[in-house]
Design a protein around this motif. Structure first.
Motif, PDB file in Angstrom:
ATOM      1  N   ASN A  81       0.858  -1.175   0.000  1.00 39.19           N
ATOM      2  CA  ASN A  81       0.000   0.000   0.000  1.00 39.19           C
ATOM      3  C   ASN A  81       0.899   1.231   0.000  1.00 39.19           C
ATOM      4  O   ASN A  81       1.681   1.439   0.936  1.00 39.19           O
ATOM      5  CB  ASN A  81      -0.881  -0.039   1.255  1.00 39.19           C
ATOM      6  CG  ASN A  81      -1.859   1.105   1.325  1.00 39.19           C
ATOM      7  OD1 ASN A  81      -1.707   2.116   0.660  1.00 39.19           O
ATOM      8  ND2 ASN A  81      -2.866   0.961   2.162  1.00 39.19           N
ATOM      9  N   ASN A  82       0.803   2.069  -1.016  1.00 43.08           N
ATOM     10  CA  ASN A  82       1.720   3.204  -1.107  1.00 43.08           C
ATOM     11  C   ASN A  82       1.441   4.298  -0.085  1.00 43.08           C
ATOM     12  O   ASN A  82       2.190   5.281   0.001  1.00 43.08           O
ATOM     13  CB  ASN A  82       1.740   3.787  -2.529  1.00 43.08           C
ATOM     14  CG  ASN A  82       0.390   4.346  -2.962  1.00 43.08           C
ATOM     15  OD1 ASN A  82      -0.514   4.557  -2.161  1.00 43.08           O
ATOM     16  ND2 ASN A  82       0.255   4.584  -4.265  1.00 43.08           N
ATOM     17  N   ALA A  83       0.381   4.146   0.724  1.00 42.86           N
ATOM     18  CA  ALA A  83       0.101   5.106   1.788  1.00 42.86           C
ATOM     19  C   ALA A  83       0.781   4.730   3.098  1.00 42.86           C
ATOM     20  O   ALA A  83       0.689   5.476   4.075  1.00 42.86           O
ATOM     21  CB  ALA A  83      -1.407   5.215   2.014  1.00 42.86           C
ATOM     22  N   VAL A  84       1.455   3.583   3.130  1.00 46.38           N
ATOM     23  CA  VAL A  84       2.047   3.086   4.376  1.00 46.38           C
ATOM     24  C   VAL A  84       3.562   2.990   4.180  1.00 46.38           C
ATOM     25  O   VAL A  84       4.084   1.974   3.719  1.00 46.38           O
ATOM     26  CB  VAL A  84       1.456   1.720   4.769  1.00 46.38           C
ATOM     27  CG1 VAL A  84       1.916   1.321   6.157  1.00 46.38           C
ATOM     28  CG2 VAL A  84      -0.069   1.761   4.709  1.00 46.38           C
ATOM     29  N   PRO A  85       4.310   4.048   4.523  1.00 42.41           N
ATOM     30  CA  PRO A  85       5.718   4.134   4.123  1.00 42.41           C
ATOM     31  C   PRO A  85       6.618   3.081   4.751  1.00 42.41           C
ATOM     32  O   PRO A  85       7.558   2.620   4.095  1.00 42.41           O
ATOM     33  CB  PRO A  85       6.123   5.546   4.568  1.00 42.41           C
ATOM     34  CG  PRO A  85       5.121   5.937   5.604  1.00 42.41           C
ATOM     35  CD  PRO A  85       3.852   5.276   5.195  1.00 42.41           C
ATOM     36  N   ASP A  86       6.380   2.693   5.982  1.00 38.62           N
ATOM     37  CA  ASP A  86       7.255   1.700   6.610  1.00 38.62           C
ATOM     38  C   ASP A  86       7.173   0.357   5.896  1.00 38.62           C
ATOM     39  O   ASP A  86       8.173  -0.364   5.775  1.00 38.62           O
ATOM     40  CB  ASP A  86       6.937   1.530   8.096  1.00 38.62           C
ATOM     41  CG  ASP A  86       5.491   1.151   8.357  1.00 38.62           C
ATOM     42  OD1 ASP A  86       4.610   1.964   8.032  1.00 38.62           O
ATOM     43  OD2 ASP A  86       5.229   0.045   8.883  1.00 38.62           O
ATOM     44  N   LEU A  87       5.993   0.020   5.394  1.00 31.59           N
ATOM     45  CA  LEU A  87       5.846  -1.248   4.693  1.00 31.59           C
ATOM     46  C   LEU A  87       6.537  -1.212   3.333  1.00 31.59           C
ATOM     47  O   LEU A  87       7.094  -2.224   2.887  1.00 31.59           O
ATOM     48  CB  LEU A  87       4.373  -1.604   4.538  1.00 31.59           C
ATOM     49  CG  LEU A  87       3.606  -1.827   5.851  1.00 31.59           C
ATOM     50  CD1 LEU A  87       2.164  -2.213   5.574  1.00 31.59           C
ATOM     51  CD2 LEU A  87       4.288  -2.886   6.707  1.00 31.59           C
ATOM     52  N   LYS A  88       6.518  -0.066   2.676  1.00 33.34           N
ATOM     53  CA  LYS A  88       7.253   0.054   1.414  1.00 33.34           C
ATOM     54  C   LYS A  88       8.746  -0.147   1.657  1.00 33.34           C
ATOM     55  O   LYS A  88       9.428  -0.843   0.899  1.00 33.34           O
ATOM     56  CB  LYS A  88       7.000   1.420   0.781  1.00 33.34           C
ATOM     57  CG  LYS A  88       5.584   1.633   0.273  1.00 33.34           C
ATOM     58  CD  LYS A  88       5.487   2.837  -0.648  1.00 33.34           C
ATOM     59  CE  LYS A  88       5.753   4.132   0.087  1.00 33.34           C
ATOM     60  NZ  LYS A  88       5.623   5.309  -0.813  1.00 33.34           N
ATOM     61  N   GLU A  89       9.255   0.438   2.728  1.00 33.49           N
ATOM     62  CA  GLU A  89      10.677   0.305   3.043  1.00 33.49           C
ATOM     63  C   GLU A  89      11.020  -1.136   3.410  1.00 33.49           C
ATOM     64  O   GLU A  89      12.069  -1.662   3.002  1.00 33.49           O
ATOM     65  CB  GLU A  89      11.045   1.255   4.178  1.00 33.49           C
ATOM     66  CG  GLU A  89      10.947   2.731   3.793  1.00 33.49           C
ATOM     67  CD  GLU A  89      11.169   3.660   4.967  1.00 33.49           C
ATOM     68  OE1 GLU A  89      11.670   3.187   6.013  1.00 33.49           O
ATOM     69  OE2 GLU A  89      10.853   4.856   4.850  1.00 33.49           O
ATOM     70  N   ALA A  90      10.142  -1.790   4.168  1.00 32.83           N
ATOM     71  CA  ALA A  90      10.385  -3.187   4.533  1.00 32.83           C
ATOM     72  C   ALA A  90      10.362  -4.079   3.291  1.00 32.83           C
ATOM     73  O   ALA A  90      11.145  -5.037   3.180  1.00 32.83           O
ATOM     74  CB  ALA A  90       9.348  -3.652   5.547  1.00 32.83           C
ATOM     75  N   ALA A  91       9.478  -3.771   2.347  1.00 33.88           N
ATOM     76  CA  ALA A  91       9.406  -4.561   1.118  1.00 33.88           C
ATOM     77  C   ALA A  91      10.708  -4.473   0.333  1.00 33.88           C
ATOM     78  O   ALA A  91      11.179  -5.462  -0.241  1.00 33.88           O
ATOM     79  CB  ALA A  91       8.234  -4.085   0.262  1.00 33.88           C
ATOM     80  N   VAL A  92      11.312  -3.299   0.299  1.00 38.45           N
ATOM     81  CA  VAL A  92      12.591  -3.136  -0.399  1.00 38.45           C
ATOM     82  C   VAL A  92      13.673  -3.966   0.284  1.00 38.45           C
ATOM     83  O   VAL A  92      14.509  -4.602  -0.378  1.00 38.45           O
ATOM     84  CB  VAL A  92      12.983  -1.651  -0.467  1.00 38.45           C
ATOM     85  CG1 VAL A  92      14.399  -1.493  -1.008  1.00 38.45           C
ATOM     86  CG2 VAL A  92      12.003  -0.876  -1.343  1.00 38.45           C
ATOM     87  N   GLN A  93      13.672  -3.981   1.611  1.00 38.62           N
ATOM     88  CA  GLN A  93      14.637  -4.803   2.352  1.00 38.62           C
ATOM     89  C   GLN A  93      14.475  -6.276   1.980  1.00 38.62           C
ATOM     90  O   GLN A  93      15.460  -6.991   1.755  1.00 38.62           O
ATOM     91  CB  GLN A  93      14.433  -4.626   3.859  1.00 38.62           C
ATOM     92  CG  GLN A  93      14.804  -3.263   4.397  1.00 38.62           C
ATOM     93  CD  GLN A  93      16.254  -3.182   4.848  1.00 38.62           C
ATOM     94  OE1 GLN A  93      16.906  -4.203   5.049  1.00 38.62           O
ATOM     95  NE2 GLN A  93      16.754  -1.971   4.992  1.00 38.62           N
ATOM     96  N   ILE A  94      13.250  -6.735   1.909  1.00 38.92           N
ATOM     97  CA  ILE A  94      12.989  -8.138   1.552  1.00 38.92           C
ATOM     98  C   ILE A  94      13.419  -8.412   0.119  1.00 38.92           C
ATOM     99  O   ILE A  94      14.061  -9.428  -0.179  1.00 38.92           O
ATOM    100  CB  ILE A  94      11.498  -8.472   1.763  1.00 38.92           C
ATOM    101  CG1 ILE A  94      11.148  -8.417   3.249  1.00 38.92           C
ATOM    102  CG2 ILE A  94      11.164  -9.848   1.183  1.00 38.92           C
ATOM    103  CD1 ILE A  94       9.661  -8.539   3.541  1.00 38.92           C
ATOM    104  N   GLN A  95      13.077  -7.505  -0.783  1.00 34.07           N
ATOM    105  CA  GLN A  95      13.434  -7.680  -2.187  1.00 34.07           C
ATOM    106  C   GLN A  95      14.942  -7.870  -2.350  1.00 34.07           C
ATOM    107  O   GLN A  95      15.413  -8.767  -3.074  1.00 34.07           O
ATOM    108  CB  GLN A  95      12.971  -6.468  -2.989  1.00 34.07           C
ATOM    109  CG  GLN A  95      13.300  -6.523  -4.475  1.00 34.07           C
ATOM    110  CD  GLN A  95      12.997  -5.196  -5.160  1.00 34.07           C
ATOM    111  OE1 GLN A  95      13.368  -4.121  -4.659  1.00 34.07           O
ATOM    112  NE2 GLN A  95      12.293  -5.261  -6.287  1.00 34.07           N
ATOM    113  N   THR A  96      15.705  -7.032  -1.657  1.00 37.85           N
ATOM    114  CA  THR A  96      17.165  -7.085  -1.778  1.00 37.85           C
ATOM    115  C   THR A  96      17.737  -8.363  -1.168  1.00 37.85           C
ATOM    116  O   THR A  96      18.529  -9.069  -1.806  1.00 37.85           O
ATOM    117  CB  THR A  96      17.784  -5.851  -1.099  1.00 37.85           C
ATOM    118  OG1 THR A  96      17.272  -4.670  -1.713  1.00 37.85           O
ATOM    119  CG2 THR A  96      19.299  -5.872  -1.218  1.00 37.85           C
ATOM    120  N   ALA A  97      17.308  -8.678   0.059  1.00 34.89           N
ATOM    121  CA  ALA A  97      17.872  -9.833   0.755  1.00 34.89           C
ATOM    122  C   ALA A  97      17.468 -11.150   0.118  1.00 34.89           C
ATOM    123  O   ALA A  97      18.240 -12.121   0.127  1.00 34.89           O
ATOM    124  CB  ALA A  97      17.443  -9.808   2.223  1.00 34.89           C
ATOM    125  N   ALA A  98      16.274 -11.210  -0.454  1.00 32.54           N
ATOM    126  CA  ALA A  98      15.754 -12.480  -0.957  1.00 32.54           C
ATOM    127  C   ALA A  98      16.448 -12.944  -2.229  1.00 32.54           C
ATOM    128  O   ALA A  98      16.324 -14.119  -2.601  1.00 32.54           O
ATOM    129  CB  ALA A  98      14.246 -12.369  -1.196  1.00 32.54           C
TER     130      ALA A  98
END
Length: 539
Positions: free
Chosen positions: A389-406
């Motif tokens: 959800n682009n209205a929830v900034p912490d989740l966008k940041e966490a998703a990027v962390q997952i994308q990179t690590a995975a």
């Protein structure tokens, strides 16, 4: 007679995600917040009808402040650095003055506060309770039937004794713990039947269509007096509120899409409260002594539902491997700045006699993830789309962390950012392969929590998970008596071990409230639905 603060087993309920709306309702009012507070938030509720739009942070806050329940969990002062919060094992009156329980524990009699008035000025009576219960169970889109079983399965369990008295019958006295907690939360808000019946039709006997865009049917502490879609909602105190007119007479809730701007508005003094902030901005406000942030006994978690009816997560080995690909510690440190704590599974480990036998802690291990995939004959990289959800900034940041690590674990993730309305619709339709969410169960009774998120066919069973051993464990736990007793905990533990084995959902951590209060604004009390009770704020 049992007064409504007597110690009883208690609990709490609901769901969270941000949404937007295009309908209009309410009267007119100026933009001024004189004599009140200004709250800046990311979005607005999609409608004013719980039976059609129960989920979302903004929805939950709207339903709390414009609605009222028979009873509630009282607020207690925090200790050891914790903010004030609900006491989940006690109850106090709201629309009921008191209740008593039959000797066999199967019939609860509620004595109503018939002086309480709705936003429309009508006084409460038993017909309002009966009408409300029927609407909750008979409207096809309502989630109340899912979240209430097996405690309440039919509105016929609720009966009118006289104008000021209703009874609720349950099949098993051990359900009392969950019953009282259900009745303390938004799914069981009581409606003004006079207003809704006056706006009903033969095709819509409960006035659902009317209530989607009109907010004058609640008995809550506040009434909505002005609504500008996508911009602003203005609330005024309800002088007929059962617990007395609130001290803050006016609340202006303004939509500010950017989280950084919401933070700056509190810092500058142009807003009293900001919600849905980035943890980094919260910490910066606190460290600059520019605003207050709070530490609480959180039940809200960050998680990733994996749609088990859709490739690639219809394969349990892919789900298991992904659970080892998530960088839990990095997300806690880099995204949440210490405002995310460890979690092992869905049930709250602070509940009395919690049973964690056989449960493991989250582990990041990309080599193990790759081995699981190889052993299952799965070609890597495994590609999928992670929706946020682009209205929830912490989740966008966490998703990027997952994308990179995975990547190191054999996954190729594309992040799909959508707006709040699209996000909520996709969750309901089970159309995302995977999504990032922040969620909670406001009722903390184990059977409620497990049934809320994992009942097959439930509209909020986000991973679309239907697994016979899980269903059996929940059913046997429901039949085991006291939901916090050892026999029941053995079954709840069995259900949690199934979840860790089958991994329909990856639970990342318990998150602290992502709001900030301007210095001098008092009255914050943490709730299990994570929203702000305006009636507790100090003028």
């Amino acid at each position: 007679m049992r007064r409504l603060s007597t110690l009883v087993s208690g609990t709490a309920l609901a769901v969270a995600t941000a949404l937007t709306i295009s309908a209009c309702g309410g009267g007119s009012s100026s933009d001024s917040a004189e004599g009140g507070v200004v709250i800046v938030t990311a979005a607005q509720p999609p409608s004013f009808s719980y039976e059609t739009s129960a989920t979302g942070y903004e929805s939950a806050e709207f339903f709390l402040n414009t609605g009222a329940t028979l009873i509630r969990n009282p607020y207690v002062s925090g200790s050891d650095g914790l903010a004030a919060h609900q006491e989940l094992f006690e109850f106090e009156p709201v629309l009921a003055r008191s209740y008593d329980v039959s000797p066999d524990g199967r019939v609860y009699t509620f004595h109503l506060n018939t002086d309480a008035q709705s936003a429309a000025g009508n006084t409460l009576d038993a017909d309002d309770v009966i009408f409300s219960m029927k609407r909750k169970f008979e409207v096809e889109t309502s989630i109340v039937g899912f979240v209430s079983a097996p405690v309440i399965t039919s509105p016929d369990q609720v009966r009118k004794v006289d104008e000021a008295t209703v009874t609720i019958s349950i099949d098993d006295p051990s359900y009392g713990f969950t019953l009282l907690s259900l009745l303390s939360n938004a799914p069981y808000s009581i409606y003004d039947s006079d207003v809704l019946e006056a706006n009903a039709t033969p095709e819509d006997p409960y006035g659902v269509e009317y209530s989607k865009t009109n907010a004058d049917f609640g008995f809550g502490a506040y009434k909505l007096v002005s609504y500008t879609p996508g911009q602003q909602m203005v609330y005024e105190a309800n002088p007929g509120y059962a617990l007395g007119e609130p001290g803050v007479k006016r609340v202006v809730q303004r939509v500010v899409a950017d989280a950084g701007q919401r933070s700056n508005l509190v810092r500058s003094g142009d807003a009293s409260i900001a919600t849905q902030l980035r943890p980094a901005d919260q910490v910066a406000l606190r460290d600059a002594n520019a605003a207050q942030i709070f530490t609480v006994p959180s039940n809200a978690y960050v998680y990733v539902p994996l749609t088990t009816s859709m490739a690639p997560f219809d394969n349990v080995d892919v789900r298991r491997a992904f659970s080892y690909a998530v960088p839990y510690d990095a997300i806690m440190k880099d995204v949440y700045k210490g405002r995310l704590g460890p979690i092992s599974s869905i049930l709250n480990d602070t509940l009395p006699d919690y049973n964690d036998s056989g449960l493991r802690s989250n582990t990041t291990d990309p080599q193990r993830a790759q081995q699981i995939l190889r052993d299952a004959g799965i070609t890597t990289p495994v590609a999928f789309e992670l929706t946020v959800n682009n209205a929830v900034p912490d989740l966008k940041e966490a998703a990027v962390q997952i994308q990179t690590a995975a990547r190191a674990a054999g996954f190729d993730i594309t992040i799909n950012e959508v707006n709040s309305a699209v996000f909520q619709e996709g969750l309901a339709n089970k159309s995302f392969q995977a999504s990032m969410g922040r969620d909670y169960a406001v009722v903390q009774s184990p059977p409620y929590v497990l049934s809320l998120f994992y009942t097959p066919g439930s509209p909020i069973n986000w991973p679309d998970f239907d697994y016979a051993p899980m269903n059996t464990a929940v059913a046997e736990g429901n039949a085991a008596g006291d939901p916090l007793g050892a026999p029941a905990w053995a079954k709840w533990n069995e259900a949690e071990r199934v979840l860790q084995d089958q991994m329909p959902t990856v639970y990342i951590g318990y998150v602290q409230p992502l709001n900030a209060f301007a210095n001098g604004v008092e009255g914050y009390a943490f709730r299990t639905d994570s929203v702000i009770d305006y009636s507790e704020l100090q003028p």
